[in-house]
Enzyme design. Structure first.
Site, PDB file in Angstrom:
ATOM      1  N   CYS A  43      35.067  43.758  46.078  1.00  0.00           N
ATOM      2  CA  CYS A  43      34.404  44.841  46.834  1.00  0.00           C
ATOM      3  C   CYS A  43      35.122  46.190  46.811  1.00  0.00           C
ATOM      4  CB  CYS A  43      34.164  44.464  48.293  1.00  0.00           C
ATOM      5  SG  CYS A  43      33.116  43.037  48.536  1.00  0.00           S
ATOM      6  N   ASP A  44      36.275  46.294  46.173  1.00  0.00           N
ATOM      7  CA  ASP A  44      37.008  47.559  46.203  1.00  0.00           C
ATOM      8  C   ASP A  44      37.778  47.774  44.895  1.00  0.00           C
ATOM      9  OD1 ASP A  44      37.869  49.982  47.243  1.00  0.00           O
ATOM     10  OD2 ASP A  44      39.493  49.096  48.421  1.00  0.00           O
ATOM     11  N   ILE A  45      37.087  47.586  43.764  1.00  0.00           N
ATOM     12  CA  ILE A  45      37.716  47.827  42.470  1.00  0.00           C
ATOM     13  C   ILE A  45      37.796  49.337  42.266  1.00  0.00           C
ATOM     14  CG2 ILE A  45      37.570  47.435  39.976  1.00  0.00           C
ATOM     15  CD1 ILE A  45      37.879  44.864  41.643  1.00  0.00           C
TER      16      ILE A  45
END
Length: 172
Positions: free
Chosen positions: A31-33
């Site tokens: 969810c936070d690449i």
């Protein structure tokens, strides 16, 4: 840039295929690449960090609001309360690869938050920002990573990693 993306894809493939003690898929989504969560060790090997907002999507009724850094989120992640899966991480990694290749974002950052969310939901990508010397096979990989529909992206992050690795090593 492609090496970094391939190693991150391998790390994501590992996370995406984890199972619980009963053998049920955990369906972890990072969810936070983004570049801030990709570190290079002293040997130059990329490491994906900060699984702080990663989610296990195995609960059927679980729905999400938008999380992650806005310039890197997928269209489905920008849809508030939209169910997401590993395809979202593939999209975000595509934005990271685009950024590494161009030192810019696939869409303007000179927008209000509302305008940017609309641009992301519409998947308005400025492909003309890619340098002309990037060959077509890499552009094809990037286009598949950044496809609007999740089902048009790679079938798994392992498949993506193989495609990136083939691109790197195909000519020996």
């Amino acid at each position: 840039a492609v090496f970094i993306a391939s190693r991150v894809a391998r790390g994501l493939a590992y996370a995406h295929t984890r199972v619980d003690a009963r053998g049920n898929p955990m369906n972890i989504v990072h969810c936070d690449i983004c570049p801030h969560n990709i570190l290079l060790n002293t040997e130059g090997v990329p490491k994906l960090t900060d699984f702080g907002i990663a989610r296990a999507t195995c609960r059927k009724d679980e729905r999400y609001g938008m999380s992650g850094k806005l310039p890197f989120v997928s269209p489905e992640q920008a849809e508030m309360n939209s169910n997401i899966d590993f395809h979202s991480d593939i999209y975000s990694l595509g934005v990271v690869l685009f950024y590494l290749l161009t030192q810019g974002f696939p869409r303007s950052l000179d927008l209000t938050m509302r305008e940017m969310v609309t641009e992301i939901r519409n998947n308005s990508i400025n492909w003309t920002l890619l340098p002309s010397d990037i060959d077509d096979s890499l552009k094809d990989i990037l286009r598949q990573m950044l496809a609007t529909a999740p089902t048009e992206r790679f079938n798994s992050t392992a498949d993506l990693a193989r495609a990136l690795e083939y691109y790197i090593y195909k000519n020996g």
